[in-house]
Scaffold this active site. Structure first.
Site, mmCIF file in Angstrom:
data_model
loop_
_atom_site.group_PDB
_atom_site.id
_atom_site.type_symbol
_atom_site.label_atom_id
_atom_site.label_comp_id
_atom_site.label_asym_id
_atom_site.label_seq_id
_atom_site.Cartn_x
_atom_site.Cartn_y
_atom_site.Cartn_z
ATOM 1 N N SER A 96 0.816 -1.222 0.000
ATOM 2 C CA SER A 96 0.000 0.000 0.000
ATOM 3 C C SER A 96 0.854 1.278 0.000
ATOM 4 C CB SER A 96 -0.965 -0.006 1.181
ATOM 5 O OG SER A 96 -1.939 -1.000 0.968
ATOM 6 N N LYS A 153 -8.812 -6.019 10.650
ATOM 7 C CA LYS A 153 -9.971 -5.611 9.842
ATOM 8 C C LYS A 153 -11.316 -5.764 10.563
ATOM 9 C CE LYS A 153 -8.430 -6.100 5.075
ATOM 10 N NZ LYS A 153 -8.713 -6.769 3.804
ATOM 11 N N ASN A 205 -11.448 -1.904 5.793
ATOM 12 C CA ASN A 205 -10.076 -1.802 5.282
ATOM 13 C C ASN A 205 -9.648 -0.346 5.068
ATOM 14 O OD1 ASN A 205 -11.414 -1.089 2.928
ATOM 15 N ND2 ASN A 205 -10.044 -2.254 1.601
ATOM 16 N N ASP A 258 -12.851 -3.480 -0.516
ATOM 17 C CA ASP A 258 -12.383 -4.703 -1.189
ATOM 18 C C ASP A 258 -13.392 -5.200 -2.234
ATOM 19 O OD1 ASP A 258 -9.887 -5.015 0.008
ATOM 20 O OD2 ASP A 258 -10.688 -6.133 1.700
ATOM 21 N N ALA A 268 -12.189 -12.572 2.287
ATOM 22 C CA ALA A 268 -12.174 -12.028 0.920
ATOM 23 C C ALA A 268 -13.457 -12.421 0.183
ATOM 24 C CB ALA A 268 -10.942 -12.526 0.175
ATOM 25 N N ARG A 328 -14.467 -26.194 1.320
ATOM 26 C CA ARG A 328 -14.171 -27.552 1.800
ATOM 27 C C ARG A 328 -15.066 -27.926 2.976
ATOM 28 N NH1 ARG A 328 -8.169 -27.071 4.596
ATOM 29 N NH2 ARG A 328 -8.520 -25.130 5.720
ATOM 30 N N LEU A 353 -7.931 -14.328 -6.633
ATOM 31 C CA LEU A 353 -7.655 -13.134 -5.821
ATOM 32 C C LEU A 353 -6.177 -13.050 -5.451
ATOM 33 C CD1 LEU A 353 -10.764 -12.903 -3.450
ATOM 34 C CD2 LEU A 353 -10.500 -12.201 -5.830
ATOM 35 N N GLY A 394 -5.205 -11.216 -8.856
ATOM 36 C CA GLY A 394 -5.656 -10.334 -7.785
ATOM 37 C C GLY A 394 -5.070 -8.932 -7.796
HETATM 38 P P1 NAP Z 1 -9.346 -16.514 4.886
HETATM 39 O O1 NAP Z 1 -10.312 -15.599 5.572
HETATM 40 O O2 NAP Z 1 -8.321 -17.241 5.670
HETATM 41 O O3 NAP Z 1 -10.248 -17.585 4.059
HETATM 42 C C1 NAP Z 1 -9.672 -18.526 3.258
HETATM 43 C C2 NAP Z 1 -10.727 -19.499 2.703
HETATM 44 O O4 NAP Z 1 -9.985 -20.488 1.999
HETATM 45 C C3 NAP Z 1 -11.539 -20.244 3.760
HETATM 46 O O5 NAP Z 1 -12.771 -20.631 3.204
HETATM 47 C C4 NAP Z 1 -10.671 -21.473 4.010
HETATM 48 O O6 NAP Z 1 -11.392 -22.599 4.460
HETATM 49 C C5 NAP Z 1 -10.176 -21.762 2.604
HETATM 50 N N1 NAP Z 1 -8.917 -22.500 2.685
HETATM 51 C C6 NAP Z 1 -7.763 -22.113 3.264
HETATM 52 N N2 NAP Z 1 -6.837 -23.084 3.130
HETATM 53 C C7 NAP Z 1 -7.435 -24.111 2.479
HETATM 54 C C8 NAP Z 1 -7.003 -25.397 2.053
HETATM 55 N N3 NAP Z 1 -5.769 -25.828 2.279
HETATM 56 N N4 NAP Z 1 -7.888 -26.187 1.404
HETATM 57 C C9 NAP Z 1 -9.158 -25.763 1.169
HETATM 58 N N5 NAP Z 1 -9.632 -24.538 1.552
HETATM 59 C C10 NAP Z 1 -8.764 -23.743 2.193
HETATM 60 O O7 NAP Z 1 -8.544 -15.754 3.771
HETATM 61 P P2 NAP Z 1 -9.033 -14.481 2.956
HETATM 62 O O8 NAP Z 1 -8.645 -13.275 3.679
HETATM 63 O O9 NAP Z 1 -10.442 -14.692 2.579
HETATM 64 O O10 NAP Z 1 -8.084 -14.545 1.669
HETATM 65 C C11 NAP Z 1 -8.268 -15.518 0.661
HETATM 66 C C12 NAP Z 1 -7.317 -15.222 -0.490
HETATM 67 O O11 NAP Z 1 -7.646 -13.968 -1.085
HETATM 68 C C13 NAP Z 1 -5.848 -15.131 -0.082
HETATM 69 O O12 NAP Z 1 -5.078 -15.741 -1.065
HETATM 70 C C14 NAP Z 1 -5.585 -13.641 -0.062
HETATM 71 O O13 NAP Z 1 -4.243 -13.327 -0.335
HETATM 72 C C15 NAP Z 1 -6.482 -13.171 -1.196
HETATM 73 N N6 NAP Z 1 -6.861 -11.763 -1.066
HETATM 74 C C16 NAP Z 1 -6.564 -10.937 -2.088
HETATM 75 C C17 NAP Z 1 -6.931 -9.612 -2.028
HETATM 76 C C18 NAP Z 1 -6.588 -8.708 -3.185
HETATM 77 O O14 NAP Z 1 -6.686 -7.482 -3.013
HETATM 78 N N7 NAP Z 1 -6.238 -9.219 -4.330
HETATM 79 C C19 NAP Z 1 -7.613 -9.115 -0.915
HETATM 80 C C20 NAP Z 1 -7.924 -9.997 0.125
HETATM 81 C C21 NAP Z 1 -7.541 -11.331 0.037
HETATM 82 P P3 NAP Z 1 -11.475 -22.960 6.026
HETATM 83 O O15 NAP Z 1 -12.327 -21.886 6.644
HETATM 84 O O16 NAP Z 1 -12.085 -24.304 6.025
HETATM 85 O O17 NAP Z 1 -10.077 -22.931 6.554
#
Ligand code: NAP
Length: 290
Positions: A21, A70, A91, A106, A134, A155, A225, A248
């Site tokens: 950022s 957040k 955010n 977001d 996300a 999952r 993403l 992303g």
């Molecule tokens: P989060 O809150 O931790 O959620 C992740 C999701 O993925 C949950 O549903 C989780 O399931 C699932 N997951 C995690 N590990 C897994 C695995 N090994 N197998 C199957 N499912 C799995 O994360 P988040 O903040 O939503 O972020 C998700 C992604 O978006 C990340 O890669 C992050 O870097 C990206 N992101 C990008 C931006 C952007 O601006 N481009 C912004 C925000 C996030 P469980 O709940 O069962 O663990």
């Protein structure tokens, strides 16, 4: 140039050293000539309340909020924009008439990135993989922008259902275990397919969510993403299927551009922000962050 009346801006998170950022907002400030300064501020979880009180006392015009604050910041603010209230996370904070107001850019940032790529969100059928923070923001953004149908595969179906139930959206959200047979038929109907899990993110670049690619139509627009690496295994598989893809980076830039506009009231120079982000990602990858 920074003058004696410059607006102070920044980002709080923990850790914060790898945040992109400051580069993006610094580029926006330079390109627009806005009289602002933007810095990264490490704030440990136990120091959040004191840090927010400090930023308020110092008269910061605004700041971004990233992991792990957040959700925790919600009760420390005076007001919430509809985006933050609906998503349940903040955010971006702006000091408005002495009150700290929280926003979540977001979801609208993701939609803006799609629009920049020429994808028509209105009337689309979207399918998300993952049920975390996300996914919440993206679902809200898509519903606000007029998506026709929304579905999530995860999952743990219970988590997907809980997410769907907790979001009061204009469109009903279907929630499934991504191993269900009915999930495969949803894959075939989607106009937009989004990976909102960290599967495939550096350094675990060989991972990807379980998608039956033969069920996905080549007309489906496929997004990840994740922005590091630039092209995940998920996006490579989508390209092999003949789909157009988006990573992303756009969401990251557009959420920042929306924050810049909230703080300054000026149109954000998005192109300069994209360039700064790409340079920052190059530096991260060069430093072995792959
Ligand atoms: P989060 O809150 O931790 O959620 C992740 C999701 O993925 C949950 O549903 C989780 O399931 C699932 N997951 C995690 N590990 C897994 C695995 N090994 N197998 C199957 N499912 C799995 O994360 P988040 O903040 O939503 O972020 C998700 C992604 O978006 C990340 O890669 C992050 O870097 C990206 N992101 C990008 C931006 C952007 O601006 N481009 C912004 C925000 C996030 P469980 O709940 O069962 O663990």
């Amino acid at each position: 140039m920074i003058t004696e009346t410059a607006k102070n801006l920044g980002v709080i998170g923990y850790p914060i050293a790898h945040s992109l950022s400051p580069r993006m907002q610094g580029a926006a400030i330079a390109a627009s000539g806005a009289d602002c300064a933007y810095i990264a501020m490490p704030v440990a979880p136990e120091a959040l309340a004191a840090a927010v009180a400090g930023l308020r006392c110092l008269g910061f015009a605004g700041f971004n909020v990233t992991i792990p604050h957040k959700v925790a910041i919600l009760p420390l603010l005076d007001a919430l924009d509809e985006s933050a209230r609906a998503i349940g996370a903040v955010n971006t904070v702006s000091l408005e008439a002495g009150r700290l107001r929280g926003y979540n850019t977001d979801g609208s940032g993701f939609v803006a990135a799609l629009q920049r790529r020429g994808f028509a969100v209105e009337g689309c059928r979207a399918l998300l993989l993952g049920a975390g923070g996300a996914a919440r923001a993206v679902l809200w953004g898509l519903a606000e922008a007029g998506a026709r149908s929304l579905a999530i595969g995860a999952r743990v179906a219970g988590k997907a259902r809980a997410l769907a139930a907790s979001l009061a959206l204009r469109v009903e959200v279907e929630a499934l275990d991504w191993r269900d047979a009915s999930f495969v038929s949803l894959l075939g109907q989607a106009d937009l397919l989004i990976n909102a899990t960290p599967l495939g993110m550096s350094p675990h670049v060989d991972a990807m969510p379980p998608v039956h690619w033969e069920a996905v139509r080549p007309e489906t627009f496929v997004c990840d993403l994740i922005y590091n690496p630039a092209q995940t295994r998920f996006l490579r598989a989508a390209k092999e299927r003949g789909c157009a893809v988006m990573n992303g980076e756009g969401m990251l830039v557009e959420q920042g551009a929306a924050a810049f506009e909230i703080w300054t009231g000026c149109k954000a120079p998005a192109e300069a922000m994209y360039q700064a982000l790409r340079q920052g990602l190059k530096a991260l990858r060069g430093a072995g962050e792959r």
